[in-house]
Design a protein around this motif. Structure first.
Motif, mmCIF file in Angstrom:
data_model
loop_
_atom_site.group_PDB
_atom_site.id
_atom_site.type_symbol
_atom_site.label_atom_id
_atom_site.label_comp_id
_atom_site.label_asym_id
_atom_site.label_seq_id
_atom_site.Cartn_x
_atom_site.Cartn_y
_atom_site.Cartn_z
ATOM 1 N N GLU A 279 2.516 24.048 31.846
ATOM 2 C CA GLU A 279 3.693 24.384 32.634
ATOM 3 C C GLU A 279 4.744 23.285 32.586
ATOM 4 O O GLU A 279 5.915 23.532 32.846
ATOM 5 C CB GLU A 279 3.307 24.645 34.109
ATOM 6 N N ASP A 280 4.342 22.033 32.258
ATOM 7 C CA ASP A 280 5.300 20.942 32.229
ATOM 8 C C ASP A 280 6.123 20.908 30.948
ATOM 9 O O ASP A 280 7.059 20.126 30.842
ATOM 10 C CB ASP A 280 4.575 19.595 32.384
ATOM 11 N N SER A 281 5.790 21.721 29.973
ATOM 12 C CA SER A 281 6.602 21.778 28.759
ATOM 13 C C SER A 281 7.839 22.628 29.020
ATOM 14 O O SER A 281 7.860 23.461 29.935
ATOM 15 C CB SER A 281 5.794 22.402 27.617
ATOM 16 N N PRO A 282 8.918 22.427 28.243
ATOM 17 C CA PRO A 282 10.108 23.270 28.419
ATOM 18 C C PRO A 282 9.795 24.750 28.334
ATOM 19 O O PRO A 282 10.341 25.548 29.104
ATOM 20 C CB PRO A 282 11.024 22.804 27.281
ATOM 21 N N LEU A 283 8.906 25.129 27.404
ATOM 22 C CA LEU A 283 8.550 26.535 27.272
ATOM 23 C C LEU A 283 7.815 27.031 28.512
ATOM 24 O O LEU A 283 8.046 28.149 28.995
ATOM 25 C CB LEU A 283 7.695 26.729 26.018
ATOM 26 N N GLY A 284 6.923 26.183 29.069
ATOM 27 C CA GLY A 284 6.212 26.552 30.291
ATOM 28 C C GLY A 284 7.157 26.694 31.472
ATOM 29 O O GLY A 284 7.024 27.607 32.292
ATOM 30 N N HIS A 285 8.120 25.767 31.601
ATOM 31 C CA HIS A 285 9.103 25.857 32.687
ATOM 32 C C HIS A 285 9.886 27.166 32.609
ATOM 33 O O HIS A 285 10.157 27.804 33.627
ATOM 34 C CB HIS A 285 10.071 24.674 32.616
ATOM 35 N N ALA A 286 10.276 27.558 31.398
ATOM 36 C CA ALA A 286 11.066 28.780 31.238
ATOM 37 C C ALA A 286 10.245 30.023 31.552
ATOM 38 O O ALA A 286 10.714 30.943 32.236
ATOM 39 C CB ALA A 286 11.627 28.857 29.817
ATOM 40 N N LEU A 287 8.987 30.054 31.075
ATOM 41 C CA LEU A 287 8.177 31.261 31.220
ATOM 42 C C LEU A 287 7.613 31.435 32.615
ATOM 43 O O LEU A 287 7.488 32.558 33.115
ATOM 44 C CB LEU A 287 7.028 31.238 30.200
ATOM 45 N N GLY A 289 8.491 29.329 35.566
ATOM 46 C CA GLY A 289 9.373 28.999 36.681
ATOM 47 C C GLY A 289 10.770 29.535 36.560
ATOM 48 O O GLY A 289 11.590 29.382 37.474
ATOM 49 N N GLY A 290 11.090 30.158 35.427
ATOM 50 C CA GLY A 290 12.434 30.678 35.231
ATOM 51 C C GLY A 290 13.481 29.585 35.152
ATOM 52 O O GLY A 290 14.644 29.808 35.482
ATOM 53 N N GLU A 291 13.090 28.391 34.680
ATOM 54 C CA GLU A 291 14.010 27.261 34.627
ATOM 55 C C GLU A 291 14.520 27.062 33.202
ATOM 56 O O GLU A 291 13.781 27.224 32.232
ATOM 57 C CB GLU A 291 13.314 25.976 35.085
ATOM 58 N N SER A 292 15.806 26.685 33.103
ATOM 59 C CA SER A 292 16.386 26.318 31.816
ATOM 60 C C SER A 292 16.247 24.815 31.621
ATOM 61 O O SER A 292 16.459 24.045 32.565
ATOM 62 C CB SER A 292 17.858 26.724 31.756
ATOM 63 N N VAL A 293 15.891 24.390 30.419
ATOM 64 C CA VAL A 293 15.626 22.974 30.147
ATOM 65 C C VAL A 293 16.502 22.509 28.984
ATOM 66 O O VAL A 293 16.498 23.131 27.915
ATOM 67 C CB VAL A 293 14.149 22.733 29.808
ATOM 68 N N LEU A 294 17.239 21.411 29.222
ATOM 69 C CA LEU A 294 18.051 20.777 28.187
ATOM 70 C C LEU A 294 17.364 19.503 27.724
ATOM 71 O O LEU A 294 17.073 18.620 28.525
ATOM 72 C CB LEU A 294 19.445 20.457 28.717
ATOM 73 N N GLN A 295 17.082 19.398 26.446
ATOM 74 C CA GLN A 295 16.557 18.176 25.840
ATOM 75 C C GLN A 295 17.672 17.590 24.962
ATOM 76 O O GLN A 295 17.806 17.933 23.794
ATOM 77 C CB GLN A 295 15.317 18.473 24.997
ATOM 78 N N ALA A 323 13.964 18.731 15.007
ATOM 79 C CA ALA A 323 14.883 18.880 16.128
ATOM 80 C C ALA A 323 15.324 17.527 16.682
ATOM 81 O O ALA A 323 14.509 16.629 16.864
ATOM 82 C CB ALA A 323 14.224 19.699 17.232
ATOM 83 N N ARG A 324 16.617 17.386 16.945
ATOM 84 C CA ARG A 324 17.150 16.208 17.615
ATOM 85 C C ARG A 324 17.626 16.552 19.021
ATOM 86 O O ARG A 324 17.779 15.668 19.867
ATOM 87 C CB ARG A 324 18.308 15.620 16.810
ATOM 88 N N SER A 325 17.902 17.838 19.248
ATOM 89 C CA SER A 325 18.335 18.305 20.568
ATOM 90 C C SER A 325 17.900 19.755 20.696
ATOM 91 O O SER A 325 17.877 20.490 19.699
ATOM 92 C CB SER A 325 19.861 18.179 20.695
ATOM 93 N N ALA A 326 17.525 20.177 21.926
ATOM 94 C CA ALA A 326 17.003 21.531 22.095
ATOM 95 C C ALA A 326 17.312 22.050 23.501
ATOM 96 O O ALA A 326 17.469 21.272 24.448
ATOM 97 C CB ALA A 326 15.498 21.584 21.845
ATOM 98 N N ILE A 327 17.407 23.366 23.603
ATOM 99 C CA ILE A 327 17.566 24.051 24.893
ATOM 100 C C ILE A 327 16.557 25.190 24.925
ATOM 101 O O ILE A 327 16.440 25.947 23.958
ATOM 102 C CB ILE A 327 18.990 24.611 25.077
ATOM 103 N N THR A 328 15.830 25.307 26.033
ATOM 104 C CA THR A 328 14.896 26.414 26.236
ATOM 105 C C THR A 328 15.253 27.104 27.542
ATOM 106 O O THR A 328 15.347 26.453 28.584
ATOM 107 C CB THR A 328 13.439 25.926 26.291
#
Length: 621
Positions: A279-287, A289-295, A323-328
């Motif tokens: 759940e602590d990964s960006p993909l886990g947060h999105a799936l 918690g419904g959260e958007s994550v900017l890396q 990847a150098r930058s990502a959004i999930t």
């Protein structure tokens, strides 16, 4: 060209000759000349001679006039010799450069002053001032940078003019102004313009995605269109993960440069809520918690084997594509998350920012709604299609008469309709043939088809009269015991001994396309008689619905079909009927099942309706 004493300005040696053009106003001239004032010729030794003595004293004739002009001039002036060395500077130049004329005298102007925007020396072959000096021509420029005496950089706008004597260049007059404010304003204006362009591009992309996704009801097609819009306009890579009913997360699409998928498409892992980890990964947060994550900066990751499956899927993908930058972002709202969208940039100089995060999050919400709708539609379509197929009863065996039928759902992206066929033996031994189409393209239309199917069988089974009377009774019953608003229908009876014949077709049509009769001798015709009003339009007076009869010759083939076989977008009905007749004639000697299959296979591209087809073949003599 003649010479005159130079103005007594700082840095300019007293008595040094300066070049003066004999045609220039205010020049010292050795003899009579001819001038033109307002189109009138005049002669004399000064400009005053041309305009008369009544203008009063002429300032240029006063001693020290040019010295005062140069000293008070607000524009900085440097005078350079042919080697580019400074030989004079006015006070404005001293103030602007933070250097005295004495300190600059004799110095190479390029080496002393010219720098790039970072303060580095500019190669001499790239100096426009030196080029102008070498060519003996004037020049001007914007965006130059000079080094002040205190070490600060000064943005300048400049112009240079050659000083010549007897056609030879003796030096250059360099004028320059402080352009720091102009450059700052330009940078600010450029930044605002770029920000507005970026915002407009994001808004246009979101609007285009919304429009394109709204044109399909198929999940796979919607996602394929999505990633084609995102790459490369917004990102270098894009991946979509969807939740499945079994609790897994399935990577349904990955797109990168030239459509490459990096080997990650089609992978499935246990979802975060099922694995209990990740759940602590960006993909886990999105799936979850419904959260958007900017890396903004993607950190180096440990080997995928050390991570829970969900984390490994995400981090392994980022590592594989560089990847150098990502959004999930989640697909959908908090209470209805169907999956996640990940976009990647590989250029470290152009990372995602908060504005990109807002745009991609908006895209995710819209895509989530589309996917939810396509899944709902898919479930409804599957139910409707299953209902429709289950209600199409098996064809009866009736003596030597042969029957074949086909039902073809509408193409992907279109809705299931209410087309159906039926064939059954009546109480008096005749064979009933039915082809019909309920108005509508949804589960309601399929349900309405089922209602008409059952009622018509009940009304026709023990009725020995003409088909029109049965259809009249059905039309009268429709508004009372069905939900069908409108429908087309053909009800036909095949009369005669089922083994020996002769056979006669008796039918009535409620606004349906006409049957097609194929003869073994290579002729064909549409049976256009017996046409009446659509079901649901109401009766007209006391008139009975029309009936028609036609003999069925041995070896002939009868085709009953719905309008999806002959109507396609952009084409009229007559064209579709003619196409069917010509193609069917080429199949007249084919076995009946093969004939039906080839007729459906010949449907033109662009068809959006379902098709029902019922064929009868009379035995040969």
């Amino acid at each position: 060209m003649t010479t005159a004493p130079g103005p007594d300005i700082p840095g300019w040696p007293v008595g040094r000759a300066r070049a003066v053009c004999a045609d220039c106003p205010g020049a010292v001239r050795a003899g009579p000349r001819r001038s033109t004032i307002d189109g009138k010729a005049a002669t004399g030794g000064s400009v005053r001679d041309a305009v008369g003595d009544d203008v009063g004293p002429w300032p240029a004739d006063e001693p020290g006039f040019w010295r005062q002009v140069v000293e008070r001039l607000g524009t900085a002036v440097l005078v350079l010799d042919t080697a580019g060395r400074v030989i004079a500077a006015n006070p404005a130049a001293e103030r602007l450069l933070g250097r005295t004329a004495a300190a600059m005298r004799g110095a190479d102007a390029h080496d002393l002053l010219h720098r790039d925007a970072d303060g580095n020396k500019v190669p001499r072959d790239r100096c426009p001032l030196l080029h102008a000096l070498a060519e003996g021509q004037g020049a001007r420029g914007e965006g130059g940078t000079y080094l002040r005496g205190d070490g600060r950089l000064l943005a300048v706008s400049w112009s240079v003019s050659p000083l010549t004597e007897d056609g030879c260049v003796q030096g250059m007059a360099l004028l320059f102004t402080d352009a720091t404010g102009d450059r700052r304003v330009h940078r600010e204006r450029t930044a605002r313009t770029r920000a507005l362009e970026d915002l407009n591009e994001r808004l246009s992309l979101v609007a285009e995605i919304t429009d394109v996704l709204g044109q399909t009801l198929e999940t796979d097609e919607a996602l394929a269109r999505l990633v084609r819009l995102l790459v490369p306009r917004l990102a270098d890579w894009a991946a979509v993960d969807l939740r499945t009913g079994s609790g897994e997360v399935h990577r349904v699409t990955v797109t990168g440069p030239e459509g490459r998928d990096a080997g990650f498409q089609g992978r499935s892992v246990l979802g975060a809520e099922g694995a209990g980890e990740g759940e602590d990964s960006p993909l886990g947060h999105a799936l979850t918690g419904g959260e958007s994550v900017l890396q903004e900066r993607v950190a180096a990751v440990t080997p995928a084997a050390a991570h829970p499956p969900l984390v490994a899927l995400h981090s392994g993908f980022l590592a594989a594509v560089g990847a150098r930058s990502a959004i999930t972002v989640p697909l959908g709202a908090r209470d209805r998350i169907t999956g996640a969208l990940t976009v990647v940039r590989t250029d470290p100089a152009h990372p995602f920012d908060e504005d990109d995060l807002a745009a991609v999050s908006d895209v995710g919400r819209r895509v989530g709604v589309v996917i939810d709708n396509t899944r709902r539609y898919g479930r409804q379509r599957a139910v409707a299609e299953a209902m429709q197929r289950n209600l199409l009863a098996p064809l009866p065996q009736h003596g030597h008469l042969r029957l074949a039928a086909r039902y073809q759902p509408a193409p992907a992206g279109s809705q299931v309709g209410g087309d159906w066929y039926d064939a059954f033996i009546l109480k008096d031994g005749a064979l009933a043939l039915v082809i019909g189409d309920v108005v509508g393209h949804d589960l309601t239309a399929a349900a309405g088809m089922a209602q008409l199917h059952g009622i018509l069988r009940s009304l026709a089974w023990d009725h020995t009269g003409p088909p029109g009377a049965v259809v009249d009774r059905l039309d009268a019953a429709m508004p009372v015991i069905t939900t069908v608003p409108l429908a087309t229908l053909i009800l036909a009876r095949v009369e005669g001994d089922p083994d020996t014949g002769p056979w006669t077709l008796r039918w009535t049509s409620a606004g349906h396309p006409p049957p097609l009769l194929l003869s073994p001798d290579g002729t064909a015709c549409f049976l256009e008689a017996g046409q009446g009003l659509l079901l649901g339009t109401g009766s007209v007076g006391d008139a009975d619905r029309p009936d028609a009869t036609h003999p069925l010759k041995p070896g002939s083939t009868l085709l009953l079909y719905t309008d999806g076989l002959v109507e396609t977008p952009g084409s009229d009905l007559d064209t579709g009927l003619d196409r069917l007749l010509r193609h069917a004639l080429t199949l007249v000697h084919e076995p009946l099942d093969r004939l039906c299959g080839k007729v459906l296979a010949h449907l033109p591209p662009g068809s959006t309706d379902d098709v029902a087809l019922l064929a009868l073949r009379v035995p040969p003599p």
